[in-house]
Design a protein around this motif. Sequence first.
Motif, PDB file in Angstrom:
ATOM      1  N   ASP A   1      -8.066   9.764 -12.363  1.00 19.15           N
ATOM      2  CA  ASP A   1      -6.835  10.230 -12.970  1.00 19.15           C
ATOM      3  C   ASP A   1      -6.914  10.372 -14.216  1.00 19.15           C
ATOM      4  OD1 ASP A   1      -6.328  11.495 -10.596  1.00 19.15           O
ATOM      5  OD2 ASP A   1      -4.645  10.714 -10.380  1.00 19.15           O
ATOM      6  N   THR A  13      -6.512  12.233  -1.630  1.00 15.55           N
ATOM      7  CA  THR A  13      -5.606  12.457  -2.489  1.00 15.55           C
ATOM      8  C   THR A  13      -6.416  14.168  -3.368  1.00 15.55           C
ATOM      9  OG1 THR A  13      -7.368  11.277  -4.354  1.00 15.55           O
ATOM     10  CG2 THR A  13      -4.992  10.609  -3.108  1.00 15.55           C
ATOM     11  N   GLU A  14      -7.745  14.065  -3.198  1.00  9.07           N
ATOM     12  CA  GLU A  14      -8.268  15.762  -3.481  1.00  9.07           C
ATOM     13  C   GLU A  14      -8.191  16.264  -3.041  1.00  9.07           C
ATOM     14  OE1 GLU A  14     -11.631  14.480  -6.408  1.00  9.07           O
ATOM     15  OE2 GLU A  14     -10.525  13.338  -7.772  1.00  9.07           O
ATOM     16  N   ASN A  45      -5.067  16.803  -0.666  1.00  7.44           N
ATOM     17  CA  ASN A  45      -3.674  16.758  -1.129  1.00  7.44           C
ATOM     18  C   ASN A  45      -2.356  15.893  -0.920  1.00  7.44           C
ATOM     19  OD1 ASN A  45      -4.903  18.472  -3.036  1.00  7.44           O
ATOM     20  ND2 ASN A  45      -4.805  20.222  -1.927  1.00  7.44           N
ATOM     21  N   GLU A  57       0.289  13.110  -1.006  1.00  6.45           N
ATOM     22  CA  GLU A  57       0.737  11.782  -2.196  1.00  6.45           C
ATOM     23  C   GLU A  57       0.580  10.421  -2.142  1.00  6.45           C
ATOM     24  OE1 GLU A  57       2.888  13.939   0.122  1.00  6.45           O
ATOM     25  OE2 GLU A  57       2.354  16.201  -0.272  1.00  6.45           O
TER      26      GLU A  57
END
Length: 495
Positions: free
Chosen positions: A43, A321-322, A325, A327
């Motif tokens: 990120d 994660t991308e 999605n 957490e």
Amino acid sequence: MIEWLKRLRAAFGASFLWLVCLIYFTQGFRSFVWTAVSYQLKDTLKLSPSSSQFLFSIAFFPWSIKPLYGILSDCIPIKGRKRVPYLVIATVLSLVPWPILGLNATSRSSMWLLITFLTVQNLGSAMADVVVDAMIAEAVRHERVSFAGDLQSISWLAMAFGGICGSLTGGFALTNFHIHTIFLLFSVLPSIQLLSCGLVEENSVDSKGFPEFSELKSSDAVNGNSSSLDEDSFSEKKSNTSITRRKKSNKGSKKKTVSSKVQVTRKADSLASQWFQSLKAATFSLCRAFKQPIILRPMAWFFLAHVSIPNLSTVMFYYQTEFLNLEASFLGTARVVGWLGLMLGTFVYNKYLKRMKLRRILMWSQVGLAFLTLLDIVLVSRVNLTFGISDRIMVLCGSALSDAVNQFKFMPFLILSGQLCPPGIEGTLFALFMSINNLGSTLGSFVGAGLASLLSISSGSFDNLLLGIVVQVLCIFIPIAFLFLIPKEATGISA
């Protein structure tokens, strides 16, 4: 369980058990901070999956050269001690990078500075792992062979418990704290470990490891006493001539000064010679132990088992994660399932499997890994949604449980290595065994990064991820064809 711990405490001492459990707990708890590192690379630094995996491979390279730390601790004592001083140095190396990364924004935002500090941290962690493994091997070898499985088991349980705590709290921390705060929080554990190093007593090896050096000191002391007696008698005989006495005294003091310098030089030369002889003897013993089929062949198999399978774990982290999605808190929970599986596997191994043939254990482990990786194919192809199975269930059943199977394969070899350690090179042999596996894992990560780059898998582009996982599943079966490298009759408790 309580009686088991009491027996271990009576056999090894409370301070030793506390330090071993703390070090392994810290190793497991590293998931607390390394999850934050993954998000920092993804990120903040905006790196692609292949680039992140490549940098992780560099940062974890110190785990692949563990024999160097073992040779140092085995052959070159610090102030007469071979373990605790090196454990202190290792703990300092594993502690210092985290406060720097937590307090200095530049070190976190620069890719190469970040990787440099992470590499130093892994250097300290790997060195501490070598030293504590050597301490365990020495404790097992000193008339406590019957506790080999128990001591290794409690080590793995401590690491699993640390992993559970780190995974659970890591996801919560990422949700509620900044990444630099997580770095600072993690530094508490290495600080406690540094203080705990003072609780363990270690006998000096000066008198046993360097007998000539001890004899030299005794000889020097005797010579010093005799020279003093000679001077006293000389002074008594010549007390009537003060000028002559002064001259003789000056000559005597000069001789003593020259003699003391020669003695210091002789001591230094003797110490260097002893270190060289110790290194030479350790290398010879290590080569002799390495030639044993029960050591060499399993090492070769484990190395092949890692190198032949592309590691796509970082790519899957990006996908989860991308694209899915998921957490950070859920991914932490998924890791907990893997650690719980490791704890269960440890108990099952000690109760039912330690007399089973190694070939059979490893074969079924590979089959289990292949099956669990098939679940990743179902997840990426989205077939699970057709049957109404959520992505979260698939991640828990696939990626998480594969961690437990991977860890479970190491149990019999770790116990067997502790029993076969030749005296004096415990740290080096343990380190060599583990570094072969770590080097194979590192190369497997490079292969995985290369495969991801070849298939053009990047952040936001996972079209070819399914093909990559299919290649991974096929490669998992390669090590099964080489199980002949494992001695046919070998089990987890005998050669």
